[in-house]
Write a protein that holds these residues in place. Structure first.
Motif, PDB file in Angstrom:
ATOM      1  N   LEU A 107       0.852  -1.188   0.000  1.00  0.00           N
ATOM      2  CA  LEU A 107       0.000   0.000   0.000  1.00  0.00           C
ATOM      3  C   LEU A 107       0.887   1.237   0.000  1.00  0.00           C
ATOM      4  O   LEU A 107       1.789   1.353   0.826  1.00  0.00           O
ATOM      5  N   ARG A 108       0.651   2.132  -0.932  1.00  0.00           N
ATOM      6  CA  ARG A 108       1.381   3.397  -0.959  1.00  0.00           C
ATOM      7  C   ARG A 108       0.367   4.533  -0.913  1.00  0.00           C
ATOM      8  O   ARG A 108      -0.468   4.679  -1.802  1.00  0.00           O
ATOM      9  N   ARG A 109       0.473   5.331   0.137  1.00  0.00           N
ATOM     10  CA  ARG A 109      -0.488   6.411   0.355  1.00  0.00           C
ATOM     11  C   ARG A 109      -0.058   7.686  -0.372  1.00  0.00           C
ATOM     12  O   ARG A 109       0.961   7.738  -1.034  1.00  0.00           O
ATOM     13  N   ASN A 110      -0.885   8.727  -0.208  1.00  0.00           N
ATOM     14  CA  ASN A 110      -0.569  10.074  -0.701  1.00  0.00           C
ATOM     15  C   ASN A 110      -0.287  10.105  -2.202  1.00  0.00           C
ATOM     16  O   ASN A 110       0.689  10.685  -2.653  1.00  0.00           O
ATOM     17  N   GLN A 111      -1.168   9.469  -2.948  1.00  0.00           N
ATOM     18  CA  GLN A 111      -1.022   9.460  -4.402  1.00  0.00           C
ATOM     19  C   GLN A 111      -1.878  10.556  -5.041  1.00  0.00           C
ATOM     20  O   GLN A 111      -2.963  10.880  -4.552  1.00  0.00           O
ATOM     21  N   THR A 112      -1.348  11.108  -6.114  1.00  0.00           N
ATOM     22  CA  THR A 112      -2.086  12.086  -6.904  1.00  0.00           C
ATOM     23  C   THR A 112      -2.326  11.497  -8.287  1.00  0.00           C
ATOM     24  O   THR A 112      -1.410  10.931  -8.900  1.00  0.00           O
ATOM     25  N   LEU A 113      -3.566  11.632  -8.787  1.00  0.00           N
ATOM     26  CA  LEU A 113      -3.906  11.177 -10.132  1.00  0.00           C
ATOM     27  C   LEU A 113      -4.059  12.398 -11.028  1.00  0.00           C
ATOM     28  O   LEU A 113      -4.916  13.252 -10.796  1.00  0.00           O
ATOM     29  N   LEU A 114      -3.206  12.472 -12.031  1.00  0.00           N
ATOM     30  CA  LEU A 114      -3.251  13.561 -13.008  1.00  0.00           C
ATOM     31  C   LEU A 114      -3.846  13.019 -14.301  1.00  0.00           C
ATOM     32  O   LEU A 114      -3.329  12.052 -14.873  1.00  0.00           O
ATOM     33  N   THR A 115      -4.936  13.604 -14.750  1.00  0.00           N
ATOM     34  CA  THR A 115      -5.564  13.207 -16.015  1.00  0.00           C
ATOM     35  C   THR A 115      -5.579  14.395 -16.954  1.00  0.00           C
ATOM     36  O   THR A 115      -6.036  15.479 -16.586  1.00  0.00           O
ATOM     37  N   VAL A 116      -5.055  14.207 -18.161  1.00  0.00           N
ATOM     38  CA  VAL A 116      -5.063  15.273 -19.170  1.00  0.00           C
ATOM     39  C   VAL A 116      -5.888  14.802 -20.359  1.00  0.00           C
ATOM     40  O   VAL A 116      -5.884  13.620 -20.712  1.00  0.00           O
ATOM     41  N   HIS A 117      -6.588  15.733 -20.959  1.00  0.00           N
ATOM     42  CA  HIS A 117      -7.521  15.408 -22.045  1.00  0.00           C
ATOM     43  C   HIS A 117      -7.323  16.411 -23.172  1.00  0.00           C
ATOM     44  O   HIS A 117      -7.273  17.626 -22.943  1.00  0.00           O
ATOM     45  N   SER A 118      -7.178  15.896 -24.389  1.00  0.00           N
ATOM     46  CA  SER A 118      -7.039  16.787 -25.544  1.00  0.00           C
ATOM     47  C   SER A 118      -7.390  16.043 -26.823  1.00  0.00           C
ATOM     48  O   SER A 118      -6.932  14.917 -27.042  1.00  0.00           O
ATOM     49  N   LEU A 119      -8.191  16.686 -27.663  1.00  0.00           N
ATOM     50  CA  LEU A 119      -8.508  16.107 -28.970  1.00  0.00           C
ATOM     51  C   LEU A 119      -7.291  16.077 -29.874  1.00  0.00           C
ATOM     52  O   LEU A 119      -7.267  15.356 -30.876  1.00  0.00           O
ATOM     53  N   ASP A 120      -6.239  16.846 -29.533  1.00  0.00           N
ATOM     54  CA  ASP A 120      -5.013  16.833 -30.332  1.00  0.00           C
ATOM     55  C   ASP A 120      -4.324  15.472 -30.287  1.00  0.00           C
ATOM     56  O   ASP A 120      -3.450  15.182 -31.108  1.00  0.00           O
ATOM     57  N   MET A 121      -4.695  14.645 -29.321  1.00  0.00           N
ATOM     58  CA  MET A 121      -4.102  13.308 -29.238  1.00  0.00           C
ATOM     59  C   MET A 121      -4.590  12.388 -30.340  1.00  0.00           C
ATOM     60  O   MET A 121      -3.898  11.446 -30.730  1.00  0.00           O
ATOM     61  N   LEU A 122      -5.779  12.647 -30.842  1.00  0.00           N
ATOM     62  CA  LEU A 122      -6.440  11.710 -31.751  1.00  0.00           C
ATOM     63  C   LEU A 122      -5.664  11.589 -33.065  1.00  0.00           C
ATOM     64  O   LEU A 122      -5.578  12.538 -33.856  1.00  0.00           O
ATOM     65  N   HIS A 123      -5.076  10.441 -33.291  1.00  0.00           N
ATOM     66  CA  HIS A 123      -4.350  10.124 -34.527  1.00  0.00           C
ATOM     67  C   HIS A 123      -3.239  11.133 -34.842  1.00  0.00           C
ATOM     68  O   HIS A 123      -2.938  11.382 -36.005  1.00  0.00           O
ATOM     69  N   ARG A 124      -2.649  11.728 -33.811  1.00  0.00           N
ATOM     70  CA  ARG A 124      -1.538  12.664 -34.025  1.00  0.00           C
ATOM     71  C   ARG A 124      -0.352  12.255 -33.172  1.00  0.00           C
ATOM     72  O   ARG A 124      -0.506  11.621 -32.136  1.00  0.00           O
ATOM     73  N   HIS A 125       0.824  12.648 -33.645  1.00  0.00           N
ATOM     74  CA  HIS A 125       2.028  12.323 -32.876  1.00  0.00           C
ATOM     75  C   HIS A 125       2.488  13.556 -32.101  1.00  0.00           C
ATOM     76  O   HIS A 125       2.102  14.691 -32.397  1.00  0.00           O
ATOM     77  N   GLY A 126       3.306  13.330 -31.093  1.00  0.00           N
ATOM     78  CA  GLY A 126       3.951  14.439 -30.384  1.00  0.00           C
ATOM     79  C   GLY A 126       3.295  14.875 -29.097  1.00  0.00           C
ATOM     80  O   GLY A 126       3.930  15.563 -28.287  1.00  0.00           O
ATOM     81  N   PHE A 127       2.016  14.488 -28.862  1.00  0.00           N
ATOM     82  CA  PHE A 127       1.343  14.982 -27.660  1.00  0.00           C
ATOM     83  C   PHE A 127       1.997  14.438 -26.388  1.00  0.00           C
ATOM     84  O   PHE A 127       2.263  15.179 -25.432  1.00  0.00           O
ATOM     85  N   LEU A 128       2.251  13.127 -26.374  1.00  0.00           N
ATOM     86  CA  LEU A 128       2.857  12.532 -25.184  1.00  0.00           C
ATOM     87  C   LEU A 128       4.245  13.103 -24.920  1.00  0.00           C
ATOM     88  O   LEU A 128       4.632  13.334 -23.772  1.00  0.00           O
ATOM     89  N   ALA A 129       4.991  13.349 -25.987  1.00  0.00           N
ATOM     90  CA  ALA A 129       6.327  13.941 -25.815  1.00  0.00           C
ATOM     91  C   ALA A 129       6.224  15.310 -25.157  1.00  0.00           C
ATOM     92  O   ALA A 129       7.009  15.651 -24.261  1.00  0.00           O
TER      93      ALA A 129
END
Length: 447
Positions: free
Chosen positions: A304-326
Motif C-alpha cells: 500500500l502506498r499512500r498520498n497518491q495524486t492522479l493527473l488526467t489530461v484530455h485533448s482532442l489533439d491526441m487523436l491520430h496525431r504524434h507528439g502529444f505525449l512527448a
C-alpha cells in the motif's frame, strides 16, 4: 581481500541510543565477514537537522542544535575512556552549530547540514565497536567513496568513480579490518557534500556492496522480516522467508518501507544476496532476497502506498496525431516530476504521482506545471488516493486472476488499473479512506 565480504547497514532505530548501538555491535562482531558497516543518523536526528535547515530563526536553530548536542553526548557518556571520542563529537557538534547559523537556505546548505547526522552516529558507533574489537575498526568518510553529481537532495551516484575509489581506498584494507561509514551522503566532483535522498542509507550500503563485489548485503532494521503486507494493517500478515530480486524491487517501489526502492538496483547488477533482519531480534529468521527462489507464488505480497495524486489530461489533439505525449512528459521532466503509472485512451492520459512535498523530484505537482499543461490540454487533478499493488509472479499471464480480485472489491471505486506492463505486479488506485479495508480483503482472500 578476504574470501567472503558482507556489508551491513543499520537504520536510525538501530542507532537510537547506547544500548541499541551495543546490540548492533554484537551483531557485527559475531561475524568476521562483516567488513563494511553503514549507519544512518540516530533516530529522530535527521528530522531535527531538516528543521534546522528550513528554519529562518537563529534562536530556533540553536535550540534544535542543542537537542542534537545533548542526545549525542548522552550516548558518549556511556562509553569508557571516551575523552578522544568526546573531542571528535564535540568538534562535529560545534561545526554543526556554526554551519546552521551561517548558511543561505540553498539545497547545498541543506545537504551540508543534513550530513552531520550520519557523521555523528558513525563516529560514535565506530568507538562502540572499537571498545570491543580494538584497532581492527576504522572510521571511513563515505564521501571519499560515494561520488555523485550535484543534484542536491537527490544526488545520482557515479558508479564507475565509486568503484575506482573503492579499489584505491577500501579493497586493499578489507582483509583484517572493519570499516564504519555513513549512509545517505556523498560528494560531487567539485568537493561539495551531497545527499542521496531521504532513506538513502540503504542505497548507500548497496553502492558500497556493489563497489567491493560483496557476497551479502545485510539490512538491519526494526522489523524482523519482509511481510506479506503491513502487519499494522493486517495482524495475520506473514513473514516472507525468501523473495526474488524482482518481487522485492516491485514491493519497495509500491510502498513497502523495509527497503529503499533504489537498494535493489546495485544488488541486481552484481547478483548480491540481500538479507533483511531485526537488530532488536537478530535471532529471528529474517528475509533473504535472491535472484531465484524455491517457490514462485502468483501473489507473494500486497503493498500500500499512500498520498497518491492522479493527473488526467484530455485533448482532442491526441487523436491520430504524434507528439502529444512527448510534449506532456517534457513539462513533467522540466519540473522534475516523477511519474509512476500511466494509462492512455484515444484522447486522455492518466498518470499517478507520489505526493511528497518534502523531497523535490518525487512527484509533487507544482502550480506552474499545471499552468503549463493547461496551455495545450484540459487538466484534472485528484488527490487523497492510495495505490495498492499485488506483487508476485506471472501475474500478466495467469488466467482468471483479475476477475476474483476485482469482484472481491465490489462497491469500491477503483480509479486506475495497471496490469500487464510487469509480470510481477497488478496495481490500482482507490480512495485513501478505503485503502486499508481493501488490503485486508485482498490479503484474506489471496494470502
Amino acid at each position: 581481500m578476504p574470501d567472503l565480504v558482507k556489508v551491513a547497514k543499520f537504520g536510525g532505530t538501530s542507532m537510537a541510543d547506547f544500548n541499541a548501538m551495543r546490540r548492533c555491535a554484537a551483531i557485527v562482531l559475531s561475524d568476521p565477514d562483516k567488513k563494511i558497516v553503514v549507519v544512518s543518523a540516530t533516530a529522530g536526528t535527521t528530522n531535527l537537522l531538516t528543521a534546522i535547515a528550513e528554519s529562518r530563526s537563529d534562536s530556533e536553530k540553536l535550540d534544535l542544535a542543542d537537542q542534537i548536542h545533548k542526545k549525542h553526548l548522552e550516548i558518549c557518556s556511556q562509553l569508557t575512556g571516551n575523552e578522544e571520542l568526546l573531542n571528535k563529537v564535540t568538534l562535529l557538534l560545534d561545526q554543526l552549530k556554526d554551519r546552521a547559523l551561517g548558511g543561505p537556505m540553498t539545497p547545498q546548505y541543506r545537504d551540508e547540514v543534513l550530513s552531520y547526522g550520519e557523521r555523528l552516529s558513525s563516529t560514535i558507533f565506530a568507538e562502540v565497536l572499537r571498545e570491543q574489537a580494538g584497532e581492527k575498526v576504522s572510521w571511513l568518510d563515505a564521501r571519499e567513496i560515494i561520488a555523485t553529481d550535484q543534484n542536491h537532495g537527490r544526488a545520482e551516484p557515479d558508479i564507475e568513480q565509486i568503484e575506482v575509489n573503492a579499489r584505491k581506498k577500501l579493497l586493499p584494507n578489507l582483509k583484517n579490518r572493519c570499516f564504519v561509514t555513513q549512509g545517505f551522503i556523498g560528494r560531487s566532483k567539485s568537493g561539495v557534500t551531497t545527499t542521496l535522498g531521504r532513506g538513502g542509507s540503504d542505497y548507500s550500503a548497496a553502492l558500497f556492496a556493489e563497489a567491493v563485489n560483496a557476497d551479502v548485503l545485510e539490512i538491519w532494521t526494526d522489523v524482523t522480516a519482509v511481510y506479506t503486507t503491513d502487519p499494522r494493517i493486517v495482524t495475520e500478515a506473514k513473514p516472507i522467508t525468501e523473495i526474488s530480486f524482482n518481487e522485492a524491487a516491485e514491493l519497495s517501489v509500491f510502498g513497502a518501507k523495509v527497503l529503499h526502492p533504489a537498494t535493489m538496483v546495485p544488488a541486481i547488477r552484481k547478483n548480491i544476496r540481500v538479507y533483511v533482519g531485526s537488530s532488536l531480534e537478530p535471532d529471528q529468521p529474517g528475509t533473504w532476497i535472491l535472484k531465484q527462489t524455491k517457490s514462485r507464488p502468483v501473489i507473494r505480497a500486497i503493498s500500500l502506498r499512500r498520498n497518491q495524486t492522479l493527473l488526467t489530461v484530455h485533448s482532442l489533439d491526441m487523436l491520430h496525431r504524434h507528439g502529444f505525449l512527448a510534449r506532456l512528459f517534457k513539462v513533467l521532466s522540466d519540473h522534475k516530476i516523477s511519474v509512476d503509472l500511466v494509462t492512455t485512451s484515444e484522447v486522455s492520459v492518466s498518470l499517478t504521482l507520489d505526493t511528497d512535498v518534502t523531497t523535490p523530484g518525487t512527484g509533487y505537482l507544482p502550480d506552474e506545471a499545471i499552468r503549463e499543461l493547461k496551455t495545450f490540454c484540459e487538466v484534472e487533478v485528484q488527490r487523497n488516493l492510495s495505490l495498492i499493488a499485488l506483487i508476485g509472479n506471472n501475474l500478466h499471464t495467469t488466467s482468471g486472476l483479475s476477475g476474483p480480485v476485482f469482484s472481491s472489491l465490489e462497491g469500491i471505486n477503483i480509479r486506475l488499473i495497471c496490469h500487464g506492463a510487469s509480470s510481477h505486479n497488478l496495481c490500482f488506485l482507490v480512495d485513501e479512506d478505503r485503502a486499508e479495508s481493501v488490503v485486508r480483503t485482498l490479503h484474506e482472500k489471496f494470502i
